[in-house]
Design an enzyme around this catalytic site. Sequence first.
Site, PDB file in Angstrom:
ATOM      1  N   HIS A   1       3.860  -2.044   3.535  1.00 50.30           N
ATOM      2  CA  HIS A   1       4.049  -0.700   2.971  1.00 50.30           C
ATOM      3  C   HIS A   1       5.537  -0.540   2.668  1.00 50.30           C
ATOM      4  CE1 HIS A   1       0.601  -0.495   5.746  1.00 50.30           C
ATOM      5  NE2 HIS A   1       0.092   0.441   4.954  1.00 50.30           N
TER       6      HIS A   1
ATOM      7  N   ASP B   1       0.819  -1.204   0.000  1.00 48.38           N
ATOM      8  CA  ASP B   1       0.000   0.000   0.000  1.00 48.38           C
ATOM      9  C   ASP B   1       0.856   1.258   0.000  1.00 48.38           C
ATOM     10  OD1 ASP B   1      -2.217  -1.600   0.195  1.00 48.38           O
ATOM     11  OD2 ASP B   1      -2.953  -0.738   2.075  1.00 48.38           O
TER      12      ASP B   1
END
Length: 257
Positions: free
Chosen positions: A213, A68
């Site tokens: 991430h 993400d």
Amino acid sequence: MTLRHRRGVRAALALVAVAAAASTAACGTLHGVTSPRDEREHAAAERPGDPRPAVDCATDKCVALTFDGGPSRPTPALLDILKEKHVHATFFVQGKGHTDTYPQTVLRMAREGHEIGNHTWSHKNLTTLDEKGITAEIAPVQRDVRAITGHTPTVMRPPQGRTDDAVSGVMKRLGLAQVLWSATASDFATRDTDTIVQRILEQTHRDGIILLHESYGGTVPAVPTIIDTLQKRGYTLVTFSQLLAPAVPRPGVVYRP
């Protein structure tokens, strides 16, 4: 174990629990939720004569690898690792400061066979917005990815996993399925690579979805060990759409392992 150490362990576990809970968070009524496995099995039963997908997660022990909030400066190093390991992932890209700043990285993602999804323009909680506001968070990223790659995303991840029926309605109109997760390292809260590895390995299961991430300092160095260990455990790492095949993402549906 000292009291301070016990408190530290409890705090770390709490962070994981909070992040995991976010994958099911909804600020209102939420219908239309299904698992990748259920969707895959339903599609196979509906079309028994269709050819098997190249990666068949009905027989292979699959887990989807997703990232993400990129692209960002560390993303090319991550792409180098994935290329070396022959692994494809799903990247839920963000707009402001990302797709508008690193278009060549987005293009590389697409050219190297990764799936590109939408993670909103500025990471707002979509459940706090009206239809116009939700659309304003999604549409620019759709346009950016289409302009860069020639393809429009069909999957998205709501920030913090927060969604509801109102969000689902807009996603259906915009042609996007929502993808939550089952394993997270809370890598926003730690730069310790060993901790990130441990958390992901402990939470990973068949037909699950891993959330990481790449912009946080400990994450990219953790990826080689995560991949190698999971492969040794018999896992095949795939994109979200590969996990779903022979089904395809359905706009408005929320996929949660």
